[in-house]
Design an enzyme around this catalytic site. Sequence first.
Site, short mmCIF file in Angstrom:
data_model
loop_
_atom_site.label_atom_id
_atom_site.label_comp_id
_atom_site.label_asym_id
_atom_site.label_seq_id
_atom_site.Cartn_x
_atom_site.Cartn_y
_atom_site.Cartn_z
CG ASP A 26 -10.48 -6.93 -0.87
OD1 ASP A 26 -10.40 -6.57 0.32
OD2 ASP A 26 -10.77 -6.15 -1.80
CG ASP A 204 -10.37 -3.85 -4.91
OD1 ASP A 204 -10.72 -2.68 -5.10
OD2 ASP A 204 -10.20 -4.32 -3.77
#
Length: 257
Positions: A26, A204
């Site tokens: 990410d 996250d």
Amino acid sequence: MMLQRSHIAPPRPDILEKGAWALFLDLDGTLLDIAASPESVLVPKHLVEVLATLRNQLGGALAILSGRSLRTIDRLLHPLLISAAGEHGAVLRLPQGDVLEADASTMVPSHWRQMIHRAAEAWPGVLVEEKSHGLALHYRANPAFSVPVTALLEQFVESDPHFDILPALMARELRHRSINKGAALRRLMDNQTFRGRLPLFIGDDVTDEDAIAAAEQMGGIGLRVADAFAGEPARVRAWLSDLAAIDAPLAQQTARS
């Protein structure tokens, strides 16, 4: 060495066999520290160099999976052009450079976009992030607008169940239900560059849970920044730097010989 699934701590870089693994990352909150607005993020020094090194060491089996557009990913990581899923997978760039885009039916309708922009004009501190398929509303500068932002998007979802609201950190995103990072990861894993490897994904946010689940279902590892890296992107970057450095002595020895 085969690594077990569901690691809370990241695997030690020195036992990660690069020929056996594919790395998926990410962007915001994982590689980059969260900023006051999407436009104000900073790309730390040497990050692009580390990613380029890892891509080469992994035989190209490295990809960015982000809610950002592909154009923004490329701008942030310039001059590196890397395999990537933009807009949570609505736009996918394969290692060979081919760009695949989801069907037009997955795009947020234009009249919804117009209504959202009109509403946001009356909400100080709320930012509208336009994407080719989806749309995000950021209220980090004014968290009090979380409720009206969500209520507005809920009206659209109730009128068309093919779309849903994706909760993110101080933001809400409107997207088609068929678009998610898990599907993007699986599609990339079917590409010849990634095929036969095990996926390792780091993310996250709630938007990353689909990819975490997909990586684990495929026998790989899904890591949450909060659990594995104490919630600090700097620790993710340090782990990646260590991983990239593992081949350095061998490369130096080869250069001298």
